[in-house]
Motif scaffolding. Sequence first.
Motif, mmCIF file in Angstrom:
data_model
loop_
_atom_site.group_PDB
_atom_site.id
_atom_site.type_symbol
_atom_site.label_atom_id
_atom_site.label_comp_id
_atom_site.label_asym_id
_atom_site.label_seq_id
_atom_site.Cartn_x
_atom_site.Cartn_y
_atom_site.Cartn_z
ATOM 1 N N ARG A 3 0.845 -1.179 0.000
ATOM 2 C CA ARG A 3 0.000 0.000 0.000
ATOM 3 C C ARG A 3 0.881 1.230 0.000
ATOM 4 N NH1 ARG A 3 -2.965 1.853 4.918
ATOM 5 N NH2 ARG A 3 -2.355 3.913 4.264
ATOM 6 N N PRO A 12 -8.091 -1.042 -0.490
ATOM 7 C CA PRO A 12 -9.076 -2.021 -0.937
ATOM 8 C C PRO A 12 -10.415 -1.813 -0.232
ATOM 9 C CG PRO A 12 -6.987 -3.083 -0.420
ATOM 10 C CD PRO A 12 -6.890 -1.669 0.060
ATOM 11 N N TYR A 14 -12.439 -3.887 1.211
ATOM 12 C CA TYR A 14 -12.628 -4.559 2.492
ATOM 13 C C TYR A 14 -11.954 -3.801 3.630
ATOM 14 C CZ TYR A 14 -7.909 -6.537 2.843
ATOM 15 O OH TYR A 14 -6.538 -6.699 2.983
ATOM 16 N N THR A 52 -16.661 -9.490 0.685
ATOM 17 C CA THR A 52 -15.967 -8.298 1.170
ATOM 18 C C THR A 52 -16.206 -8.101 2.657
ATOM 19 O OG1 THR A 52 -16.072 -7.206 -0.978
ATOM 20 C CG2 THR A 52 -15.800 -5.790 0.937
ATOM 21 N N GLN A 97 -1.343 -4.318 -0.779
ATOM 22 C CA GLN A 97 -2.411 -4.070 -1.737
ATOM 23 C C GLN A 97 -2.156 -4.826 -3.024
ATOM 24 O OE1 GLN A 97 -2.550 -0.226 -3.707
ATOM 25 N NE2 GLN A 97 -4.695 -0.063 -3.160
ATOM 26 N N ASP A 101 -6.842 -4.343 -6.523
ATOM 27 C CA ASP A 101 -7.303 -3.402 -5.493
ATOM 28 C C ASP A 101 -6.938 -1.975 -5.875
ATOM 29 O OD1 ASP A 101 -8.292 -5.448 -3.843
ATOM 30 O OD2 ASP A 101 -6.327 -5.757 -2.925
ATOM 31 N N TYR A 102 -5.698 -1.781 -6.303
ATOM 32 C CA TYR A 102 -5.247 -0.458 -6.721
ATOM 33 C C TYR A 102 -6.076 0.052 -7.893
ATOM 34 C CZ TYR A 102 -2.697 2.895 -9.518
ATOM 35 O OH TYR A 102 -2.371 3.976 -10.292
ATOM 36 N N GLN A 104 -9.119 -0.808 -8.867
ATOM 37 C CA GLN A 104 -10.497 -0.503 -8.467
ATOM 38 C C GLN A 104 -10.577 0.823 -7.734
ATOM 39 O OE1 GLN A 104 -12.208 -3.177 -5.572
ATOM 40 N NE2 GLN A 104 -14.288 -2.699 -6.195
ATOM 41 N N SER A 176 -9.188 -11.758 -9.318
ATOM 42 C CA SER A 176 -8.153 -11.133 -8.501
ATOM 43 C C SER A 176 -7.554 -12.170 -7.564
ATOM 44 C CB SER A 176 -8.753 -9.983 -7.686
ATOM 45 O OG SER A 176 -7.925 -9.631 -6.601
ATOM 46 N N TYR A 178 -5.774 -11.617 -4.797
ATOM 47 C CA TYR A 178 -5.996 -11.273 -3.397
ATOM 48 C C TYR A 178 -7.459 -11.428 -2.995
ATOM 49 C CZ TYR A 178 -1.245 -9.684 -2.464
ATOM 50 O OH TYR A 178 0.110 -9.624 -2.251
ATOM 51 N N ALA A 179 -8.390 -11.148 -3.914
ATOM 52 C CA ALA A 179 -9.801 -11.377 -3.612
ATOM 53 C C ALA A 179 -10.057 -12.867 -3.396
ATOM 54 C CB ALA A 179 -10.676 -10.839 -4.737
#
Length: 255
Positions: A3, A12, A14, A52, A97, A101-102, A104, A176, A178-179
């Motif tokens: 991040r 993100p 969440y 989320t 991150q 995420d970045y 979005q 994603s 990470y998702a």
Amino acid sequence: MPRGLFGDDALPLYERTAAQLLEDLRAAAARPGDRLPSERALVERYSVSRVTLRAALAQLEARGIVRPSSSRGWFVAELGLLPEATMTSGAVAPQVQGFADYAQANGLTTAGKVLSATVRPATVSEAEQLRIAPGADLFDLHRLRFLDGLLVVLEHNRLPLAVCPALAETDFTTASLYATLRAADPPQLPRVADYSVEARHPTPREIELFEIGETMPMLVATQLTSNQESRPIELTVQVYRGDRYRFRASITNQD
């Protein structure tokens, strides 16, 4: 990616949900032992998906703010663990991150091209870094990542399959990483990353993939990411075009 790499405001969803939930608990003067509204009510309140919301709750649980009950829902554990000044700003502790995420958070469109996605035995070196047994199943993903149609990074991700078996069945052309980790059972929240960056000339394969000349500098980022339990879950090498990447960091003297 850490991040703050592209901007401190790119949190993100969440994380923003976790921060808002904690702020609401403080505003309501919630006390340890109080029960949170149902997940359905929280999903409606914050206009997020259940995946989320559960990632946000898992983050707060990892920080000792809430605790789950298998049959009764979620309860406040200890709000006093987080300094009031942190919640006043609406921020949360520094997090790792993901690329999606970045994108979005900044209104950018992502796309991916999977070059390979396999499950194979971990080498001794990989096992040592990820703290798994040599030969354990490792999910190995190579893909190109695009922002608004422009190729930005060639990415190589390696993760122990045991932390999220769904990795092997997920189409990462659109999904994603990470998702997918946050939706695992239990959720895997990328929390800390050991991160290094070096510059070098492109390899012949990179010249072909990026459609560049051999004089274009490449920036190579190596990242070892740990989850909320300080367990290594991801070993990643990212190769960026030098003209499409900038690394920023804040350096603080703690003395």
